[in-house]
Design a protein around this motif. Sequence first.
Motif, PDB file in Angstrom:
ATOM      1  N   ASP A 184      -2.359  -3.183   7.163  1.00  0.00           N
ATOM      2  CA  ASP A 184      -2.353  -2.651   5.804  1.00  0.00           C
ATOM      3  C   ASP A 184      -0.953  -2.263   5.340  1.00  0.00           C
ATOM      4  O   ASP A 184       0.004  -2.214   6.114  1.00  0.00           O
ATOM      5  CB  ASP A 184      -3.259  -1.430   5.711  1.00  0.00           C
ATOM      6  N   ALA A 185      -0.846  -1.963   4.053  1.00  0.00           N
ATOM      7  CA  ALA A 185       0.392  -1.453   3.461  1.00  0.00           C
ATOM      8  C   ALA A 185       0.072  -0.192   2.663  1.00  0.00           C
ATOM      9  O   ALA A 185      -0.975  -0.102   2.023  1.00  0.00           O
ATOM     10  CB  ALA A 185       1.038  -2.496   2.560  1.00  0.00           C
ATOM     11  N   LEU A 186       0.978   0.765   2.731  1.00  0.00           N
ATOM     12  CA  LEU A 186       0.911   1.973   1.901  1.00  0.00           C
ATOM     13  C   LEU A 186       1.848   1.777   0.730  1.00  0.00           C
ATOM     14  O   LEU A 186       3.027   1.432   0.913  1.00  0.00           O
ATOM     15  CB  LEU A 186       1.318   3.192   2.714  1.00  0.00           C
TER      16      LEU A 186
ATOM     17  N   MET B 217      -1.816  14.770  -1.794  1.00  0.00           N
ATOM     18  CA  MET B 217      -1.278  14.015  -2.933  1.00  0.00           C
ATOM     19  C   MET B 217      -2.199  14.204  -4.128  1.00  0.00           C
ATOM     20  O   MET B 217      -3.363  14.586  -3.985  1.00  0.00           O
ATOM     21  CB  MET B 217      -1.178  12.533  -2.594  1.00  0.00           C
ATOM     22  N   ARG B 218      -1.677  13.885  -5.321  1.00  0.00           N
ATOM     23  CA  ARG B 218      -2.456  13.962  -6.552  1.00  0.00           C
ATOM     24  C   ARG B 218      -2.982  12.593  -6.930  1.00  0.00           C
ATOM     25  O   ARG B 218      -2.352  11.559  -6.666  1.00  0.00           O
ATOM     26  CB  ARG B 218      -1.609  14.501  -7.707  1.00  0.00           C
TER      27      ARG B 218
ATOM     28  N   LYS C 119      -2.967  12.241   1.832  1.00  0.00           N
ATOM     29  CA  LYS C 119      -2.255  10.968   1.717  1.00  0.00           C
ATOM     30  C   LYS C 119      -2.914   9.952   2.636  1.00  0.00           C
ATOM     31  O   LYS C 119      -3.140  10.232   3.820  1.00  0.00           O
ATOM     32  CB  LYS C 119      -0.789  11.176   2.112  1.00  0.00           C
ATOM     33  N   PRO C 120      -3.263   8.757   2.118  1.00  0.00           N
ATOM     34  CA  PRO C 120      -3.940   7.770   2.966  1.00  0.00           C
ATOM     35  C   PRO C 120      -2.999   7.198   4.021  1.00  0.00           C
ATOM     36  O   PRO C 120      -1.777   7.225   3.871  1.00  0.00           O
ATOM     37  CB  PRO C 120      -4.382   6.695   1.971  1.00  0.00           C
TER      38      PRO C 120
ATOM     39  N   PHE D 235      -1.452   4.775  -2.356  1.00  0.00           N
ATOM     40  CA  PHE D 235      -2.713   4.095  -2.079  1.00  0.00           C
ATOM     41  C   PHE D 235      -2.459   3.005  -1.043  1.00  0.00           C
ATOM     42  O   PHE D 235      -1.323   2.570  -0.841  1.00  0.00           O
ATOM     43  CB  PHE D 235      -3.350   3.523  -3.349  1.00  0.00           C
ATOM     44  N   THR D 236      -3.509   2.586  -0.376  1.00  0.00           N
ATOM     45  CA  THR D 236      -3.366   1.543   0.645  1.00  0.00           C
ATOM     46  C   THR D 236      -3.988   0.240   0.185  1.00  0.00           C
ATOM     47  O   THR D 236      -4.933   0.221  -0.612  1.00  0.00           O
ATOM     48  CB  THR D 236      -4.025   1.960   1.975  1.00  0.00           C
TER      49      THR D 236
END
Length: 352
Positions: free
Chosen positions: A26-28, A1-2, A19-20, A125-126
Motif C-alpha cells: 500500500d501507499a500512504l 488526524m482530521r 492516522k492510517p 489516506f491509504t
Amino acid sequence: MRGYGMIDVNKPGWLEKDKPQAGPLDALLRPIAVAPCSSDTHASHGGSGPKQNLILGHEALGEVVEVGELVRNFKPGDRVVVPCCTPDWESPQLQRRDSNNAHDQGLMASFKFLGSKDGIFAEFFTVNNADANLVPLTDDVSVEDALMTVDMMSTGFYGAENADIKFGDTVVVFGIGPVGLMATAGAALFGAGRVIGIGTRPNCAELAREYGATDIVSYKEGDVVEQILDLVGQVDSCIIAGGGTDSMNKALSLTRPGGTVSSINFYDVADTFEVPTMQWGLGMSDVSIHCGFCPGGAYRIGRLLNVIRAGRVHPGKMLNYTYDGFDKIEEAFKVMDEKPRDLIKPIVHIEW
C-alpha cells in the motif's frame, strides 16, 4: 488526524481519527486536490445504508508520504492520480473475469473509500495495491483534467462502453450532470451520430453540446419520451446517468428492439424497479440492459489520461466552483449537497 465525513446519517462534520497505516503493498498519501461528489452527499443522507464516523470522499489527486516495503513504482514525494475504485488485484474473481466491481469480498467492494474504509477528505489516506492502482500525475495534464478521470470520466465512459454504441447510432443520455456529461463525450468519441441529452441547467446544456450532444431535451417542456420519439423515433441506446428508477422505464420505451440500455446511475437502498411488461415488449424486445459501476485501476486511468493528452476531451471544464485549503472541504461538500443551479462540480486545491 482530521477528516470530513458523516458522524451519522444526516449529520456531516469533522472527525478525529488515527492516522492510517500502509501495508506492504500500500501507499500512504495526503490529498493535493479533491472533488466532492453526489455519491458522497447521497451516502451522508443514508442512501447507501447506515454509516457512522466515516470520512467521506473518493475523488483525489495525492502526494505519496510513505510506501509499503513491497511497493516498487512509487516513492515519497510522488504526485499521483488516485482512482475512486481500487481493486484488490489478487482477487480470484478479478482473475476469472473482467470485473472491477463485484468479487469475492462483495458487491462494489472495490469502491473502498465509500464502503469499507475512510475516504480521501482526510489529512492522510491509504491506497491498497499501490503499484496497480496509482498513476503518476504528469505536467502534460492539468490538475483539473486529471482529477476528473478518477470517477466522472471513468464512470461516464463506462456508460458509453456498456451501451454498445456503433458509429452513426442515435444515443440518449439521461442526465447531464458531471457523469452524464462524460457519458455524452464518450458516446460522441465512440462514433454516435446523434446524442440527445436530457437536462435543464443552461451551463450543463452548453457544455454537453461542446462534448458532443446534438440535441438537448428538457423535462420541463413535456414528457421526454414523447419529445424524443417525435424528434427521432426509437433510438439505438440509452445511457442512464441520472434521475430516479422511472428512468429505466423511459429508456425501455425509447430503445429500439435489439438496442441497449446502459445504467450507471447510483440508486437509493430504498428504491425498487417496477417495469410494465409492454415497455419491454412482453419480454421479447431483445433489448439488453447493462448496469455497472466505475472500473478502477491504474491501466484504465492511464488510458483516460491519454485521451486528454490527445486533446479529445477536457473534463476539467466541469469544475466551475473552486476552493483553496483543506478546511474548505466542508464548504465544497455543502455546495455539492445543496446544488445551486449554476453548479456543475466543485474542486478543492490543498497545499501542505
